[in-house]
Design an enzyme around this catalytic site. Structure first.
Site, PDB file in Angstrom:
ATOM      1  N   CYS A 120       0.859  -1.173   0.000  1.00 34.32           N
ATOM      2  CA  CYS A 120       0.000   0.000   0.000  1.00 34.32           C
ATOM      3  C   CYS A 120       0.898   1.226   0.000  1.00 34.32           C
ATOM      4  O   CYS A 120       2.119   1.109   0.142  1.00 34.32           O
ATOM      5  CB  CYS A 120      -0.936  -0.011   1.210  1.00 34.32           C
ATOM      6  SG  CYS A 120      -2.361   1.101   1.044  1.00 34.32           S
ATOM      7  N   CYS A 122      -0.167   4.341   1.776  1.00 30.09           N
ATOM      8  CA  CYS A 122      -0.590   5.346   2.758  1.00 30.09           C
ATOM      9  C   CYS A 122       0.505   5.700   3.758  1.00 30.09           C
ATOM     10  O   CYS A 122       0.593   6.847   4.208  1.00 30.09           O
ATOM     11  CB  CYS A 122      -1.865   4.910   3.467  1.00 30.09           C
ATOM     12  SG  CYS A 122      -1.754   3.336   4.331  1.00 30.09           S
ATOM     13  N   LYS A 195     -12.114  -5.174   2.379  1.00 25.78           N
ATOM     14  CA  LYS A 195     -11.589  -4.251   3.394  1.00 25.78           C
ATOM     15  C   LYS A 195     -12.566  -3.087   3.522  1.00 25.78           C
ATOM     16  O   LYS A 195     -12.752  -2.301   2.597  1.00 25.78           O
ATOM     17  CB  LYS A 195     -10.202  -3.746   3.005  1.00 25.78           C
ATOM     18  CG  LYS A 195      -9.584  -2.809   4.025  1.00 25.78           C
ATOM     19  CD  LYS A 195      -8.204  -2.371   3.584  1.00 25.78           C
ATOM     20  CE  LYS A 195      -7.574  -1.424   4.599  1.00 25.78           C
ATOM     21  NZ  LYS A 195      -6.230  -0.983   4.158  1.00 25.78           N
ATOM     22  N   ARG A 205      -3.600   3.882  12.571  1.00 25.07           N
ATOM     23  CA  ARG A 205      -3.164   5.076  11.834  1.00 25.07           C
ATOM     24  C   ARG A 205      -2.185   5.897  12.656  1.00 25.07           C
ATOM     25  O   ARG A 205      -1.291   6.544  12.102  1.00 25.07           O
ATOM     26  CB  ARG A 205      -4.378   5.890  11.401  1.00 25.07           C
ATOM     27  CG  ARG A 205      -5.152   5.166  10.303  1.00 25.07           C
ATOM     28  CD  ARG A 205      -6.410   5.870   9.870  1.00 25.07           C
ATOM     29  NE  ARG A 205      -7.091   5.086   8.840  1.00 25.07           N
ATOM     30  CZ  ARG A 205      -8.285   5.346   8.357  1.00 25.07           C
ATOM     31  NH1 ARG A 205      -8.945   6.414   8.800  1.00 25.07           N
ATOM     32  NH2 ARG A 205      -8.828   4.577   7.438  1.00 25.07           N
ATOM     33  N   ARG A 217     -11.181   7.671   3.022  1.00 28.08           N
ATOM     34  CA  ARG A 217     -10.938   6.531   2.128  1.00 28.08           C
ATOM     35  C   ARG A 217     -12.230   5.854   1.686  1.00 28.08           C
ATOM     36  O   ARG A 217     -12.233   4.699   1.268  1.00 28.08           O
ATOM     37  CB  ARG A 217     -10.009   5.537   2.824  1.00 28.08           C
ATOM     38  CG  ARG A 217      -8.632   6.144   3.053  1.00 28.08           C
ATOM     39  CD  ARG A 217      -7.682   5.267   3.805  1.00 28.08           C
ATOM     40  NE  ARG A 217      -6.415   5.980   3.954  1.00 28.08           N
ATOM     41  CZ  ARG A 217      -5.554   5.799   4.949  1.00 28.08           C
ATOM     42  NH1 ARG A 217      -5.814   4.923   5.895  1.00 28.08           N
ATOM     43  NH2 ARG A 217      -4.434   6.494   5.007  1.00 28.08           N
ATOM     44  N   GLU A 233     -16.252  -8.406  -4.572  1.00 28.79           N
ATOM     45  CA  GLU A 233     -14.841  -8.053  -4.420  1.00 28.79           C
ATOM     46  C   GLU A 233     -13.974  -9.314  -4.305  1.00 28.79           C
ATOM     47  O   GLU A 233     -12.924  -9.431  -4.927  1.00 28.79           O
ATOM     48  CB  GLU A 233     -14.646  -7.185  -3.170  1.00 28.79           C
ATOM     49  CG  GLU A 233     -15.114  -5.760  -3.307  1.00 28.79           C
ATOM     50  CD  GLU A 233     -14.081  -4.872  -4.005  1.00 28.79           C
ATOM     51  OE1 GLU A 233     -13.066  -5.402  -4.511  1.00 28.79           O
ATOM     52  OE2 GLU A 233     -14.302  -3.650  -4.044  1.00 28.79           O
ATOM     53  N   LYS A 248     -11.500  -7.682   6.478  1.00 25.34           N
ATOM     54  CA  LYS A 248     -10.966  -6.743   7.458  1.00 25.34           C
ATOM     55  C   LYS A 248     -11.965  -5.609   7.646  1.00 25.34           C
ATOM     56  O   LYS A 248     -12.406  -5.034   6.646  1.00 25.34           O
ATOM     57  CB  LYS A 248      -9.624  -6.194   6.973  1.00 25.34           C
ATOM     58  CG  LYS A 248      -8.973  -5.204   7.922  1.00 25.34           C
ATOM     59  CD  LYS A 248      -7.667  -4.661   7.345  1.00 25.34           C
ATOM     60  CE  LYS A 248      -7.040  -3.676   8.321  1.00 25.34           C
ATOM     61  NZ  LYS A 248      -5.787  -3.090   7.798  1.00 25.34           N
ATOM     62  N   SER A 274      -6.613  -3.101  14.885  1.00 26.37           N
ATOM     63  CA  SER A 274      -6.091  -2.330  16.022  1.00 26.37           C
ATOM     64  C   SER A 274      -7.171  -1.852  16.976  1.00 26.37           C
ATOM     65  O   SER A 274      -6.986  -1.880  18.199  1.00 26.37           O
ATOM     66  CB  SER A 274      -5.288  -1.137  15.499  1.00 26.37           C
ATOM     67  OG  SER A 274      -6.106  -0.261  14.725  1.00 26.37           O
TER      68      SER A 274
END
Length: 323
Positions: A120, A122, A195, A205, A217, A233, A248, A274
């Site tokens: 990714c 980010c 996701k 984050r 997002r 998906e 996720k 998290s």
């Protein structure tokens, strides 16, 4: 007084009876441990929003890897915080980028531990988005070339598996094609297939310094109310060449895990994220819950829903408890 001939409680009386008929088994074999790596030396920094989780510099990572291997955990997933960021996340595909160096450091310690890398942008972009912005929106197709370069760079450094988490359309196909062209057809792809745009990512984050600098997002991560879309998906990623698909977050999406396993029968990962981790830690710190009991109950529920493997920040603790 009437009693049924078949009393369900008969097989619950003792622990050994319960063990004999236990339908779902949680094992260390099912765990993947996410880790955060940072530049510099002598850094083992506890993440304020994720008590018990740390950012490691490479010298500290080596001893952590040895402990993880000794616990029998079969795989780790790396997230990197680079020394510098730019508009296109060039550190993500740099030969001496933080993730590439972490892979090499890990392989010096263990040849058996499976190293999975997050694909990714980010964490590496100055704007904090998973793709390349153009005219105020994330441009899907121009991002694919960069993502495939990131995956290739990680595999060249020694990654055993890549895990695209960006949610761009066509990323699995782009990565699969690039890896195959470069002679890495044996490297599996674990796709973050379903996701969701979730509120449970907040602590991550902070840990990965990956919050977007503008907007959000929602244009590429999935809308939480949708279930059928998740199946589309997943089907698309399987068609494009994903070897493992992921849901996720996990806890608020057990129905998606169940549907995905039932409909596709494909190797399935679930990310115990998290926010799920930090809520348990916060409640346990207040002595409101029994942390060990709750963690094992939650991870067992994820397994029972259909996950073959679980990415969890509790992996080290769970490995000890199960031992």
């Amino acid at each position: 007084m009437f009693y049924p001939k078949y009393r369900l409680r008969r097989l619950r009386r003792t622990e050994n009876l319960r063990r004999l008929i236990r339908e779902t088994q949680l094992s260390v074999d099912h765990l993947i441990y996410p880790l955060f790596v940072v530049p510099g030396k002598d850094r083992r920094e506890e993440i304020s929003t994720m008590p018990g989780c740390y950012r490691f510099s490479l010298d500290k990572l080596r001893s952590e890897i040895k402990e993880i291997e000794d616990l029998g955990i079969p795989a780790v997933l790396f997230f990197g915080i680079p020394s510098q960021k730019d508009e296109v996340g060039s550190e993500a595909y740099a030969d001496k980028g933080i993730i590439q160096e972490a892979i090499r450091a890990t392989k010096e310690v263990s040849s058996d531990l499976i190293v999975i890398t997050d694909v990714c942008l980010c964490e590496y972009t100055s704007h904090g988005h998973c793709g390349i912005p153009k005219n105020g929106e994330i441009d899907n197709d121009s991002t694919l070339e960069i993502l495939s370069s990131v995956a290739l760079s990680q595999v060249r450094a020694g990654a055993d598996m890549v895990a695209p988490s960006d949610m761009m359309d066509g990323r699995v196909a782009a990565i699969r094609e690039r890896l195959d062209e470069e002679g890495y057809s044996h490297i599996p792809i674990m796709s973050y297939a379903a996701k969701y745009c979730s509120g449970f990512y907040g602590p991550f984050r902070e840990a990965a310094e990956s919050a977007p600098r503008f907007g959000d997002r929602r244009s590429h991560q999935m809308d939480p109310p949708n279930s059928d879309e998740a199946m589309r998906e997943i089907a698309q990623d399987i068609e494009e060449g994903a070897d493992i698909v992921m849901v996720k977050p996990a806890l608020a999406y057990l129905d998606i895990i169940y549907r995905a396993k039932s409909e596709f029968g494909y190797p399935l990962a679930a990310y115990n994220v998290s926010g799920e981790y930090s809520m348990i830690k916060a409640a346990a710190a207040k002595n409101w819950i029994d942390e060990k009991r709750i963690v094992l109950e939650i991870l067992t529920s994820i397994k029972r829903a259909g996950a073959d493997m679980i990415l969890t920040y509790f992996a080290r603790d769970v490995a000890r408890w199960l031992a």
